[in-house]
Design an enzyme around this catalytic site. Structure first.
Site, PDB file in Angstrom:
ATOM      1  CB  THR A   1      -0.961   0.012   1.213  1.00  0.00           C
ATOM      2  OG1 THR A   1      -0.187  -0.100   2.415  1.00  0.00           O
ATOM      3  CG2 THR A   1      -1.947  -1.140   1.146  1.00  0.00           C
ATOM      4  N   GLY A   2       2.171   1.146   0.060  1.00  0.00           N
ATOM      5  CA  GLY A   2       3.033   2.330  -0.027  1.00  0.00           C
ATOM      6  C   GLY A   2       3.049   2.872  -1.451  1.00  0.00           C
ATOM      7  CB  SER A   3       4.145   6.106  -2.921  1.00  0.00           C
ATOM      8  OG  SER A   3       5.465   6.090  -2.449  1.00  0.00           O
ATOM      9  CD  GLU A   4       9.256   3.762  -5.286  1.00  0.00           C
ATOM     10  OE1 GLU A   4       9.724   2.860  -5.997  1.00  0.00           O
ATOM     11  OE2 GLU A   4       9.255   4.961  -5.602  1.00  0.00           O
TER      12      GLU A   4
ATOM     13  CE  LYS B   1      -2.492   1.288   5.528  1.00  0.00           C
ATOM     14  NZ  LYS B   1      -2.125   2.155   4.417  1.00  0.00           N
TER      15      LYS B   1
ATOM     16  CB  ILE C   1      12.450  -3.543  -5.828  1.00  0.00           C
ATOM     17  CG1 ILE C   1      11.639  -4.623  -6.572  1.00  0.00           C
ATOM     18  CG2 ILE C   1      12.733  -2.345  -6.732  1.00  0.00           C
ATOM     19  CD1 ILE C   1      12.318  -5.274  -7.749  1.00  0.00           C
TER      20      ILE C   1
ATOM     21  CD  GLU D   1      19.609   2.415  -5.141  1.00  0.00           C
ATOM     22  OE1 GLU D   1      20.716   2.909  -5.370  1.00  0.00           O
ATOM     23  OE2 GLU D   1      18.589   2.685  -5.805  1.00  0.00           O
TER      24      GLU D   1
ATOM     25  CE1 TYR E   1      14.862  -2.871 -16.812  1.00  0.00           C
ATOM     26  CE2 TYR E   1      15.164  -0.496 -16.956  1.00  0.00           C
ATOM     27  CZ  TYR E   1      14.912  -1.620 -16.204  1.00  0.00           C
ATOM     28  OH  TYR E   1      14.699  -1.504 -14.856  1.00  0.00           O
TER      29      TYR E   1
ATOM     30  CD  GLU F   1      27.882  -3.131 -11.673  1.00  0.00           C
ATOM     31  OE1 GLU F   1      27.224  -2.407 -12.445  1.00  0.00           O
ATOM     32  OE2 GLU F   1      27.639  -3.214 -10.471  1.00  0.00           O
TER      33      GLU F   1
ATOM     34  CG  HIS G   1      25.078  -0.926  -9.318  1.00  0.00           C
ATOM     35  ND1 HIS G   1      25.059  -1.794 -10.382  1.00  0.00           N
ATOM     36  CD2 HIS G   1      23.848  -0.375  -9.263  1.00  0.00           C
ATOM     37  CE1 HIS G   1      23.857  -1.758 -10.947  1.00  0.00           C
ATOM     38  NE2 HIS G   1      23.113  -0.909 -10.286  1.00  0.00           N
TER      39      HIS G   1
END
Length: 290
Positions: free
Chosen positions: A17-20, A43, A96, A98, A159, A209, A248
């Protein structure tokens, strides 16, 4: 066949339910990913984006049969969120977030070692099996179904590689963004091994990398495996100044073997087709698949 996630995966979102969590869950649902609910403590019993919200991961496993999770929990609490998922029996944990403190990740790493789960990330774009499941933050429209697997430390280069492979008319089986932090769950070797052993993946793109030994370990495994499945490799950071962290947290050159030049040599010596620019990935894949 795909690896890690597919149309049958039952996926929950931690930090739903958080923005992200909300933003990316919406995108995943629109893509057709089988999101069965989410977790936000306090919740439970409510609905969000038309999906049930649970107080704990255990509830989501018990009531929705969840087997995969994607974590958008803030850094200070993300380590606990990973351990909660492992504890609840989730098989694939995609993180995800970071900026998780290294001390927390050391604890997480030890905690999940003997549990039947696989951690992807943290600080990664996620995993996508095109036209089946997007469990991450990648732009889904770039990926089309096909026969090339991608393993990458970099989100944007994932991508880019996918776009080039698709433009060659080849498409993707599964793309795995492993993340760029110093301590991650699934290594380059682990991910390359999954795709080399996948019968539908005919070629693997490995994007690494500077910094660390992950690519060298993957190359060593590939050489020893005796696999005839072609691997195309690219190492980012050739022009990075020695000794400086670039982007990174894991991309810092510690010794002579951590440089882009040294890694490229190791890859070539292991039978991997190395390209000098990301712009050459698509053409090289088309060439080695023949």
């Amino acid at each position: 066949m795909s690896v890690l996630v597919d149309k049958n995966s039952k996926i929950i979102v931690q930090g739903f339910t958080g923005s992200e969590g909300t933003f990316h869950a919406e995108q995943m649902i629109d893509y057709g990913t089988n999101i069965v609910g989410g977790v936000t403590p306090g919740k439970g019993g409510t609905e969000h984006l038309g999906k049930p919200v649970f107080n704990t991961v255990s509830d989501a496993v018990e009531k929705a049969g969840a087997d995969t999770t994607i974590i958008f929990v803030p850094p200070a609490f993300a380590g606990d969120a990973i351990m909660e998922a492992a504890d609840a029996g989730i098989k694939v944990i995609i993180t995800i977030t970071e900026g998780i403190p290294v001390a927390d990740m050391i604890k997480v790493s030890n905690y999940i070692q003997n549990r039947d789960c696989r951690l992807i990330g943290p600080n990664c774009p996620g995993v996508i099996t095109p036209e089946e499941a997007k469990v991450g933050i990648m732009p889904g429209f770039v990926f089309k179904k096909g026969k090339v697997g991608i393993v990458s430390k970099s989100g944007t280069l994932t991508y880019e590689a996918a776009d080039q492979v698709v433009k060659q008319g080849l498409g993707i089986t599964t793309a795995i963004g492993i993340g760029g932090d110093p301590i991650i769950g699934t290594t380059t070797k682990d991910a390359v091994e999954l795709l080399v052993n996948d019968p539908e993946t005919e070629c693997v793109v490995m994007i690494g990398e500077i910094g660390g030994q992950l690519e060298a370990e993957a190359a060593q495994w590939y050489k020893e495996s005796g696999s005839k499945k072609p691997v195309v490799g690219f190492i980012a950071g050739e022009t990075a100044p020695a000794g400086r962290t670039m982007g990174h947290a894991g991309a810092i050159v510690g010794g002579s073997e951590d440089t882009a030049q040294a890694k490229k040599k190791i890859l070539k010596d292991s039978g991997i087709h190395v390209v000098d620019s990301p712009a050459e990935i698509g053409k090289k894949v088309a060439e080695v698949i023949g």
